[in-house]
Design an enzyme around this catalytic site. Sequence first.
Site, mmCIF file in Angstrom:
data_model
loop_
_atom_site.group_PDB
_atom_site.id
_atom_site.type_symbol
_atom_site.label_atom_id
_atom_site.label_comp_id
_atom_site.label_asym_id
_atom_site.label_seq_id
_atom_site.Cartn_x
_atom_site.Cartn_y
_atom_site.Cartn_z
ATOM 1 N N LYS A 32 -11.050 2.861 -14.622
ATOM 2 C CA LYS A 32 -9.863 3.381 -15.313
ATOM 3 C C LYS A 32 -9.890 3.208 -16.828
ATOM 4 O O LYS A 32 -10.433 4.039 -17.538
ATOM 5 C CB LYS A 32 -8.608 2.748 -14.713
ATOM 6 C CG LYS A 32 -8.339 3.227 -13.277
ATOM 7 C CD LYS A 32 -7.022 2.730 -12.781
ATOM 8 C CE LYS A 32 -6.731 3.074 -11.343
ATOM 9 N NZ LYS A 32 -6.279 4.429 -11.143
ATOM 10 N N TYR B 186 -4.991 -1.794 -1.867
ATOM 11 C CA TYR B 186 -5.546 -0.461 -2.116
ATOM 12 C C TYR B 186 -6.804 -0.635 -2.959
ATOM 13 O O TYR B 186 -6.765 -1.256 -4.033
ATOM 14 C CB TYR B 186 -4.542 0.454 -2.844
ATOM 15 C CG TYR B 186 -5.200 1.755 -3.216
ATOM 16 C CD1 TYR B 186 -5.377 2.759 -2.267
ATOM 17 C CD2 TYR B 186 -5.709 1.956 -4.484
ATOM 18 C CE1 TYR B 186 -6.046 3.936 -2.583
ATOM 19 C CE2 TYR B 186 -6.379 3.136 -4.811
ATOM 20 C CZ TYR B 186 -6.543 4.111 -3.857
ATOM 21 O OH TYR B 186 -7.213 5.267 -4.172
ATOM 22 N N TYR C 49 -4.308 13.933 -3.001
ATOM 23 C CA TYR C 49 -3.360 13.655 -1.920
ATOM 24 C C TYR C 49 -2.469 14.861 -1.663
ATOM 25 O O TYR C 49 -1.247 14.758 -1.672
ATOM 26 C CB TYR C 49 -2.516 12.412 -2.261
ATOM 27 C CG TYR C 49 -3.363 11.270 -2.790
ATOM 28 C CD1 TYR C 49 -4.233 10.585 -1.945
ATOM 29 C CD2 TYR C 49 -3.340 10.904 -4.134
ATOM 30 C CE1 TYR C 49 -5.046 9.569 -2.421
ATOM 31 C CE2 TYR C 49 -4.149 9.891 -4.624
ATOM 32 C CZ TYR C 49 -5.005 9.234 -3.761
ATOM 33 O OH TYR C 49 -5.811 8.222 -4.240
ATOM 34 N N ASP D 71 -10.827 -6.907 -7.676
ATOM 35 C CA ASP D 71 -10.770 -5.484 -8.015
ATOM 36 C C ASP D 71 -9.822 -5.342 -9.205
ATOM 37 O O ASP D 71 -8.607 -5.301 -9.055
ATOM 38 C CB ASP D 71 -10.289 -4.688 -6.799
ATOM 39 C CG ASP D 71 -10.184 -3.194 -7.084
ATOM 40 O OD1 ASP D 71 -10.285 -2.801 -8.269
ATOM 41 O OD2 ASP D 71 -9.991 -2.419 -6.132
HETATM 42 N N1 PMP Z 1 -9.096 0.031 -6.812
HETATM 43 C C1 PMP Z 1 -7.874 0.042 -7.379
HETATM 44 C C2 PMP Z 1 -7.118 -1.243 -7.481
HETATM 45 C C3 PMP Z 1 -7.319 1.224 -7.861
HETATM 46 O O1 PMP Z 1 -6.100 1.232 -8.391
HETATM 47 C C4 PMP Z 1 -8.095 2.414 -7.775
HETATM 48 C C5 PMP Z 1 -7.582 3.742 -8.308
HETATM 49 N N2 PMP Z 1 -6.288 4.049 -8.087
HETATM 50 C C6 PMP Z 1 -9.365 2.360 -7.176
HETATM 51 C C7 PMP Z 1 -9.831 1.153 -6.718
HETATM 52 C C8 PMP Z 1 -10.197 3.596 -7.047
HETATM 53 O O2 PMP Z 1 -10.619 4.053 -8.268
HETATM 54 P P1 PMP Z 1 -11.006 5.599 -8.487
HETATM 55 O O3 PMP Z 1 -9.740 6.379 -8.319
HETATM 56 O O4 PMP Z 1 -11.570 5.649 -9.864
HETATM 57 O O5 PMP Z 1 -12.012 5.938 -7.434
#
Ligand code: PMP
Length: 426
Positions: free
Chosen positions: A269, A140, A15, A240
Amino acid sequence: MNWLDIDKAHVWHPYNALPSKTKILPVKSTNKTSIFLEDGKELIDGMSSWWSAIHGYNHPKLNEALKKQVDIMPHIMFGGLAHEQSSILSKKLIDLTGLNSVFLCDSGSVSVEVALKTAILYQKAKGLKKYKFLALENAYHGDTLGAMSVCDPNNSMHSIYGTYLSEHIFTKAPELGFQSDCSDSIIELEKILKKHNEEIAAFILEPIVQGAGGMRIYNPNYLKKARELCSKYDILLIADEIATGFGHTGRMFACEWAEIKPDIMTVGKGLTGGYMTMAAMITSKNVSDLISNSDIGVLMHGPTFMANPLACSVANASIDLLRDTSWQENVKNIETIFTQELEFAKELNLVKSVRNIGAIGVIELKDDCYAQEIQDYCVKNAVWIRPFGKLIYSIVAYTIKEEDLRKIVKTMIDAIKSIKIENEKK
Ligand code: PMP
């Protein structure tokens, strides 16, 4: 040219512009819950590398798993070949989630892409043309195009890419806080599903905590009702759990707060304890059977680094560590400390509200212009956090020491106080 000059001139950071518009600190090494900068300065890590390093850095068990695997097989294509570590990991994920089928990929965003593609295939296999997704305001789900299309449309990412992103349907985000039963957002959800169920393939949401879209914690009642309504209208529920999974909310998965099972779950993660880039999409048997037994027959996705053995072996070690340690007790203690320490932020003029759950503690400010100032203050005082907009927050490794966690929150609060003093001076 030293390496930091190369970084400044040539390397994109998340970003950001090139050269970076925000400060970039040179890291030399990490250990446990400490980050060591090139100049020797030690910072307490209040971010656990964006929710991933749940056991801290340089954990002997995780190091050992990785070192052992590198001599056996660092990587092997997954097309037409299988290996033991991915099977062991898949079985662990199935046992933990109560789901059935695992797709191992290389990042959270990709696992979301795969989940969206799977949901469309599922509906197609049923003879239905359902190409829309339902998502929450403030959502997100990642930075790839499909994932971005189910992020909050008021997010700047949407407006930049305009019509290139596919259009989906958004519903009111669940009300903030466990104290609300979310009745208004549930009424809206019901209305939308009634009206649009013939075009919606799946409802995707972040269970219990909406992360990057505002660190919003909400009542499990919403999740329970979402499950009920998705089943009623034959819409898949995609949870998610990339951010919330592996214990961040105090439960292994946030869906457990509502005692529900999604049809599809995405995890990432913390999956590898923050060691390797790996995520997974996990589905129910119903979803995988229906697709596999249909005319469509296959899930058309296959990244080069799918099921990377190094990532699988460290993920196995990380899940074993959760099994063998009292992580739940640790997260409960972390939650108590956050609750105690955040109390001191409540009365500050610049603070709108505070909230916390599990290993996550959040201070929301009234204004969004202090992020860099607050980060600078924290770094000066040996704490690493990365505020964004109005949100000053910390997500810590479950192994953090009590005094370090108290110092993180105290420093966040002192940083806010230092701004207030500046303002009063003007
Ligand atoms: N979904 C959620 C809820 C997230 O917090 C994130 C990462 N911040 C992602 C998807 C995307 O994962 P990545 O950064 O490993 O592509």
